[in-house]
Structures are given as structure tokens and as C-alpha cells.
Design an enzyme around this catalytic site. Structure first.
Site, short mmCIF file in Angstrom:
data_model
loop_
_atom_site.label_atom_id
_atom_site.label_comp_id
_atom_site.label_asym_id
_atom_site.label_seq_id
_atom_site.Cartn_x
_atom_site.Cartn_y
_atom_site.Cartn_z
N GLN A 98 0.85 -1.19 0.00
CA GLN A 98 0.00 0.00 0.00
C GLN A 98 0.89 1.24 0.00
O GLN A 98 1.71 1.44 0.89
CB GLN A 98 -0.93 0.04 1.21
CG GLN A 98 -1.96 1.17 1.06
CD GLN A 98 -2.81 1.37 2.29
OE1 GLN A 98 -2.28 1.71 3.35
NE2 GLN A 98 -4.11 1.22 2.16
N TYR A 177 -5.95 11.19 4.05
CA TYR A 177 -4.57 11.43 3.65
C TYR A 177 -4.54 12.23 2.33
O TYR A 177 -5.59 12.69 1.86
CB TYR A 177 -3.81 10.12 3.57
CG TYR A 177 -3.70 9.44 4.92
CD1 TYR A 177 -3.07 10.09 5.99
CD2 TYR A 177 -4.27 8.20 5.16
CE1 TYR A 177 -2.99 9.49 7.24
CE2 TYR A 177 -4.19 7.60 6.41
CZ TYR A 177 -3.55 8.25 7.45
OH TYR A 177 -3.49 7.68 8.69
N ARG A 224 -7.57 2.31 -2.64
CA ARG A 224 -8.45 2.32 -1.46
C ARG A 224 -9.09 3.68 -1.31
O ARG A 224 -8.42 4.70 -1.36
CB ARG A 224 -7.65 1.99 -0.19
CG ARG A 224 -8.53 1.88 1.05
CD ARG A 224 -7.74 1.56 2.30
NE ARG A 224 -8.31 0.44 3.02
CZ ARG A 224 -8.46 0.38 4.34
NH1 ARG A 224 -8.09 1.39 5.10
NH2 ARG A 224 -8.97 -0.69 4.92
N GLY A 316 -9.45 -6.34 9.09
CA GLY A 316 -8.33 -5.61 9.66
C GLY A 316 -7.90 -6.14 11.00
O GLY A 316 -7.13 -7.09 11.10
N ARG A 317 -8.41 -5.54 12.08
CA ARG A 317 -7.95 -5.91 13.42
C ARG A 317 -8.19 -7.38 13.75
O ARG A 317 -7.46 -7.96 14.56
CB ARG A 317 -8.61 -5.00 14.46
CG ARG A 317 -7.94 -3.64 14.55
CD ARG A 317 -8.71 -2.69 15.43
NE ARG A 317 -9.98 -2.34 14.82
CZ ARG A 317 -11.08 -2.05 15.50
NH1 ARG A 317 -11.07 -2.10 16.82
NH2 ARG A 317 -12.18 -1.71 14.87
#
Length: 362
Positions: A98, A177, A224, A316-317
Site C-alpha cells: 500500500q 490522507y 483504497r 483488519g484488526r
């Protein structure tokens, strides 16, 4: 309808299942953003994912302000990534890098310069630095004559990712971002060809994607996005007007897959009442569509596939604490619980010491 455990062709990548590992910042590189040896074991442990999306990885020092996060702009970084990708491949896995430019979400004490963004704005709150948390600084707008240099940075990072052995790259255009700061009118106040209309605000995303494709080929490039709700202070007054055309532009470029981070009103890591755009994006995006955010069970993930709104789900987590997550989802085995105190710490604790089922059952 496809099953979560069915194989899937994702551009040039043949994935054995539709369970992707979402990008997870972990802070185990060194201060020069060079990956460390422990990272090879971490990623290899999770090689049963359909595809691993690496932690966000800086394209330049300007764009990387997270302490101990890795980069892809130097030869030392490339060489240090090679054992990581080899370990994943040796374990039968697939991994894409990424590519990250954090925009205004950095602090000069880490990057060595004033943050850059679409406009002169600042994030509320504090940034993580090597000296602890510090107030975010006001970014300076990128000048038009700096855009070519930014595109060169994405090109170099892409070339370096391929040289390091990654199977492809994902452009991080989400989560408040840099590219997201250009996409959304809450942060983009420009009056030039990169601001104003949705088509202008999509321009940087399109140009970055085209440049990355020119190096890696469209079948090894992903993007993404985070279309709904505020993300680190970045929001849009009419998200459908910008993100649906953005998805259509990416579809026309024939990228390998598009991942959408879509929190809901009960999100555990960010929450919003803004409706999810995946149903509308599905209508215009012809490639592999991956959904992310708060999927924790096989039934939840399968339901999204059954509706036809997604081709795969990124976890994810849940992957953070369960290196063998696909097998746990398949068998209904219990999950390990992650420890938030070790998410961004250095060292093996909370990183490579979560047990796999074979260890638990031994």
C-alpha cells in the site's frame, strides 16, 4: 453466488479465497523507515489470506510521518522488504504494497518539513511523533509545479515495490490522507484545475493511478477509498457526487481491485451516519470490489457477497490477532483478542506471538 472461501482472480493475482488482509499500521520498521526482520515472520504468519495488503508504506519522507512506519523510496528499504515478500511467497501467500502519502496528517518533527495538502488547512488534535503527541500543523498547498514531482514519487515507490517482490500495489486514497484531501471539498479549497468541481478534485487520483499503472500494469494496481463520513477531519458535502465518478474513472482504467472502507453508525474504529456508497459504486465499477470496516464473522462477510455488492471482504484488526483467520472463519473457531497497547509498539509482543489454531490445539 460466490462463497467467501471460493478462489478469485484479482487482476494478475489468483487468490485462493475472498478473505483479504486489510492494511494495518504496526510501527515495526526503524527510524529510517527500513523494514526489520521481525516483519517477515508477521506477514508470513498471515499468508493464508486471499491477498495481504501491506501496512501503509511511505512513498517519500515528505509523505511519511508515522513513527517507525516503513517506506519504499530508498534502496535500503527495498532490500529490507525482499525477505518479507519472500517469506510470504514461501508460505504460499500473495502480498501487495500500500503506497502512502499522509498529506497534512504528519508533523515536521518527523518529516523535516511543513506538511503539504490540497489547501492550507490543519487537522484538529495531535499527531504521533517520536517525541510523543504534538499539535497538528497547518499544511501548505501543493503548487501546480510540484504535482509532477509527486507523480514521480509514486512512480519510484511502485518500481521499488516490484523490485522488492510485491505482487502489486494499492494506492492509499482514503482516510483523510493526501489524495483524499484533494478528493473532498471539506479539505480542498483550490480554484485551479485540481479544485472546485468533482471532476477537478478527482484529477490527482486519476493522474496518480495512471502513473502507477504505467509501471506496474493495471492488473497489479488497486486503490483504497473511504467514501462515507468524516475521516481524520476530512469530509465532503456531497460524497456521491465525487466518489461515484471516481470509481467510474478507476473502472475505466481497469484496475485490479477497488477497496472501500465504509464505517457505519456503530463502527468500532470511526463511526458515521452517512450512508454507504458501495451499492452505487458497484453499479459503475466493473472490477473486483472489496469492502472493509467492522466485518468480524463469516456470516457478515458472506451476506455482502450474497447481495452482490462485494466480490471480497478485507479484515483488519481481526487479522491482527488471528494469523490464521481464514481457517477460523471457515471452522467457526474462537478468535484471539487483540491488545490495543501493542498495535504500534516495537518488538514481538502483540505482533508475532498471537497463537494459531494448531498451537492452541496442540
Amino acid at each position: 453466488m460466490p462463497n467467501l472461501f471460493d478462489p478469485l482472480t484479482i487482476g494478475a493475482i489468483e487468490a485462493p479465497n475472498r478473505i483479504l488482509m486489510a492494511p494495518l499500521t504496526r510501527g515495526r520498521a526503524d527510524k529510517d523507515a527500513v523494514p526489520t526482520a521481525i516483519m517477515a515472520e508477521y506477514y508470513a504468519q498471515r499468508a493464508s489470506a486471499g491477498v495481504i495488503i501491506s501496512e501503509a508504506t511511505g512513498i517519500s519522507r515528505e509523505g511519511l510521518g508515522w513513527p517507525f512506519a516503513p517506506g519504499l523510496w530508498s534502496d535500503a528499504q527495498v532490500e529490507a522488504w525482499k525477505p518479507v515478500t519472500k517469506a510470504v511467497h514461501d508460505a504460499g501467500g500473495r502480498i501487495v504494497a500500500q503506497l502512502w502519502h499522509m498529506g497534512r496528517q504528519v508533523h515536521s518533527s518527523v518529516t523535516g518539513g511543513q506538511p503539504v495538502s490540497s489547501s492550507a488547512t490543519a487537522t484538529k488534535g495531535q499527531a504521533h511523533t517520536y517525541e510523543g503527541k504534538k499539535d497538528f500543523e497547518t499544511a501548505r498547498p501543493l503548487e501546480l509545479n510540484e504535482i509532477p514531482r509527486l507523480l514521480d514519487d509514486y512512480e519510484l515507490a511502485t518500481r521499488n515495490a516490484l523490485a522488492a517482490g510485491f505482487d502489486g500495489v494499492q494506492i492509499h486514497a482514503a482516510n483523510g490522507y493526501l489524495i483524499d484531501e484533494f478528493l473532498r471539498d471539506g479539505a480542498n479549497h483550490r480554484d485551479d484545475r485540481y479544485g472546485g468541481s468533482p471532476d477537478n478534485r478527482i484529477r490527482l487520483l486519476r493522474e496518480v493511478t495512471e502513473r502507477v499503472i504505467s509501471v506496474a500494469g493495471a492488473d497489479r494496481v488497486a486503490v483504497r477509498l473511504s467514501p462515507n463520513g468524516d475521516s481524520q477531519g476530512v469530509d465532503d458535502s456531497n460524497p456521491a457526487a465525487v466518489f461515484v465518478p471516481a470509481a467510474k474513472a478507476l473502472s475505466d482504467l481497469k484496475i485490479a481491485f477497488l477497496e472501500l472502507r465504509e464505517p457505519g453508525p456503530d463502527g468500532t474504529f470511526g463511526k458515521t451516519d452517512v450512508p454507504k456508497l458501495s451499492p452505487e459504486i458497484r453499479k459503475v465499477f466493473d472490477g473486483v470490489l472489496v469492502l472493509n470496516s467492522d466485518y468480524t464473522t463469516a456470516d457478515e462477510a458472506q451476506a455482502a457477497l450474497d447481495k452482490g455488492v462485494a466480490d471480497a471482504i478485507s479484515f483488519g484488526r481481526t487479522f491482527l490477532a488471528n494469523p490464521d483467520l481464514p481457517e477460523r472463519l471457515r471452522t467457526g473457531a474462537p478468535f484471539n483478542k487483540d491488545d490495543a497497547k501493542t498495535w504500534y509498539s516495537q518488538g514481538p509482543e502483540g505482533y508475532i506471538d498471537y497463537p494459531a489454531l494448531e498451537t492452541v490445539n496442540a
